[in-house]
Design a protein around this motif. Structure first.
Motif, short mmCIF file in Angstrom:
data_model
loop_
_atom_site.label_atom_id
_atom_site.label_comp_id
_atom_site.label_asym_id
_atom_site.label_seq_id
_atom_site.Cartn_x
_atom_site.Cartn_y
_atom_site.Cartn_z
N VAL A 102 1.31 9.62 -5.44
CA VAL A 102 1.14 8.15 -5.66
C VAL A 102 1.49 7.87 -7.24
N PRO A 156 -2.73 12.10 -4.38
CA PRO A 156 -2.90 11.00 -5.56
C PRO A 156 -1.59 11.30 -6.60
N SER A 211 0.22 3.88 -1.52
CA SER A 211 -0.53 5.06 -1.56
C SER A 211 -1.06 5.54 -0.24
N GLU A 266 -2.67 -3.31 -2.78
CA GLU A 266 -3.66 -2.12 -2.83
C GLU A 266 -4.83 -2.12 -2.60
N SER A 273 -7.17 0.65 -3.00
CA SER A 273 -7.76 1.36 -3.88
C SER A 273 -7.82 0.81 -5.28
N GLU A 295 0.77 -1.25 0.12
CA GLU A 295 0.00 0.00 0.07
C GLU A 295 0.86 1.29 -0.01
N LEU A 347 -6.38 2.86 -8.55
CA LEU A 347 -4.80 2.96 -8.55
C LEU A 347 -4.28 1.67 -8.65
#
Lengths: 247, 286
Positions: free
Chosen positions: A183, A180, A175, A204, A206, A173, A209
């Protein structure tokens, strides 16, 4: 496996094979007979809601949790049950959740510690590559890791892992806590890594993403793989969202 | 001039305190273990030095390298036996259980020392006069032991910050998972830290017995003294602890002069209570 990336032969030895792995923490079974595969040069995302077992999967591969059963192979070589630091040395770079930097050591110290197992010439090469990939780190070499911004810390965690000269990079992860834009700049390094022969397994939460960055993806729920396929396909698949919502 | 003399005495005493505290700090920083047997290692090494120097007539400082190496081996042997098994239980549980284990170890070591050397206070009669310089008195024993302590501390600092093994130790103390991600064998680092911590405590013991009288039952006072210093300086911070040690030396020297010898010995305890009340956050890792 449903898909084979045409660039890599189906018969080539996969970079990483996780086969029927079960991991327990205390009385809880977190991974329940989970299997997946990462081919050489691929970026594969493991998607899943909070608590699905993504972090445990990465930590099990990295050797931080010994699996109760199953096999983990790095380019055909069995690594399960080995001490974690030996798994790092075998070629698995790990960017753990929470980054796990050394707050009172400098950026330069992190790069040096990451590269401590490589011969000096290779270490210098890796270091130059990291500074080219993350120019901001070059401007912060003497600064303590604890004083860096979140994005800089994430880059340093990745750079430290890459300094170990891994063949497979586990990214947990990246992010989390980042804007954003930052990322995306982290994800933009993936093609460069691929060129350098590093295969990436990304955990991840998201969906957007996770699927933008990957070739293929697996969806984990309650410690098992419930869906897998090409990233583009999964992005269209309503079952992915259903799994997230527990339907 | 008097003020200067008090300051000099305090700094010299503080130099010795740096070593007493740094060894405890090292073990705490890496393992989260408050080694309650710390003072016992100091006392055992000190009493051994007394016994060895007085029965052979050898210079007590010459005993230091020998004691250092032997106690490093003792530490390396004890750590996998007593401390390492606790590390699997998670940091917070391990911290509490290690208190009990090292308390037991302290008890055993002190009782053994009592059996071997008895309970009377002894000191090594060495360097008992003083040097005069610019109207100030410099106790020879304090100058020499202070210099040794400073040298050992400087070597420790250099090793921690400039060598691969030293940096690995700092890294493991700040993030165990992070250290593993660099391929560092954290288990080996913990053993190294404990061995080095015990050896440094022993080195401090060799120096302490030259400066003041020791008996087995003083072990706990020394542990507490070291604990007060690392609490003041910041747990796990090497520079902070060195500064705190020097300040405590000066503070003791001042109270010793103005209030009296007993007050000097009470001071660390008073400071501990004051720090706990005023800055409870100080007891968290730096």
């Amino acid at each position: 496996m449903s898909e084979v990336d045409p660039r890599w032969g189906a018969d080539a030895v996969p970079a990483l094979v996780v086969e029927n792995v079960t991991t327990r923490i205390g009385p809880l079974t977190i991974l329940d007979g989970l299997s997946l595969e990462l081919r050489a040069g691929e970026v594969v995302t493991v998607l899943g809601a909070n608590g699905a077992g993504k972090t445990t999967l990465l930590r099990t591969i990295a050797g931080l949790y010994p699996p109760r059963q199953g096999h983990i192979r790095l380019f055909g070589e069995s690594i399960e049950g080995r001490p974690a630091h030996e798994i790092t040395r075998a070629g698995i770079g790990h960017v753990p959740s929470g980054r796990e930097l050394f707050p009172r050591l400098s950026v330069a110290d992190h790069l040096e510690l990451g590269g401590r197992l490589s011969p000096p010439a290779r270490r210098a090469e890796l270091r130059a590559r990291m500074l080219a990939m993350f120019p901001v780190l070059g401007r912060r070499l003497g600064q303590r890791a604890g004083t860096l911004s979140g994005g800089e810390q994430q880059m340093l965690a990745i750079a430290r892992a890459l300094m170990t000269d891994p063949r497979v990079l586990l990214l947990d992860e990246p992010s989390t806590g980042l804007a954003p834009k930052i990322v995306l700049s982290v994800f933009q390094t993936f093609p460069m890594l691929r060129e350098q022969g590093v295969s990436i397994l990304l955990a991840e939460q998201s969906l957007t993403l996770g699927l933008t960055a990957a070739d293929r993806a697996y969806v984990v729920d309650q410690g098992r793989i419930v869906l897998s396929g090409a990233a583009a396909q999964l992005a269209e698949d309503h079952r992915v969202v259903d799994t997230y919502l527990g339907r | 001039m008097l003020a200067l003399q008090i300051l000099v005495n305090g700094l010299l005493l503080g130099g010795l305190y740096v070593l007493i505290a740094q060894s405890l700090n090292l073990i705490f920083g890496v393992m989260g273990v408050v080694n309650l047997a710390h003072g016992a290692f100091i006392v055992v090494a000190g009493l051994f030095t007394y016994w060895f120097a007085s029965s052979t007539g050898i210079n007590p400082l010459a005993v230091l390298p020998f004691v250092f190496i032997v106690m490093a081996l003792v530490g390396a042997g004890l750590q996998p036996l007593l401390i390492e098994p606790l590390m699997k239980m998670g940091r917070s549980k391990a911290e509490l259980l290690s208190l009990m284990v090292t308390f037991g170890l302290d008890y055993v070591l002190v009782e053994l020392a009592l059996q071997v050397w008895g309970s009377s206070f002894v000191s090594v009669p060495y360097l008992q006069s003083s040097w005069k310089l610019a109207g100030l008195d410099f106790s020879q024993a304090l100058v020499v032991t202070g210099m040794f302590a400073a040298l050992v501390s400087a070597l420790l600092y250099w090793w921690l910050n400039r060598t691969d093994s030293g940096k690995s130790l700092l890294a493991a103390s700040q993030s165990e998972t992070g250290a593993i991600c660099c391929g560092i064998d954290v288990k080996r680092v913990r053993m190294l830290a404990f061995a080095l911590g015990v050896a440094l405590a022993a080195a401090a013991g060799v120096l302490v017995i030259i400066v003041e009288a020791l008996a087995p039952q003083t072990a706990d006072d020394l542990t507490l003294l070291a604990f007060v210093i690392i609490a003041l300086g910041g747990l796990g911070s090497y520079v902070g602890v060195a500064v705190a040690a020097l300040l405590l030396g000066v503070a003791q020297s001042i109270t010793g002069y103005f209030v009296g010898g007993n007050a000097e010995y009470v001071l660390p305890y008073v400071l501990l209570i004051l720090v706990m009340v005023a800055l409870p956050g100080r007891f968290r890792r730096a």
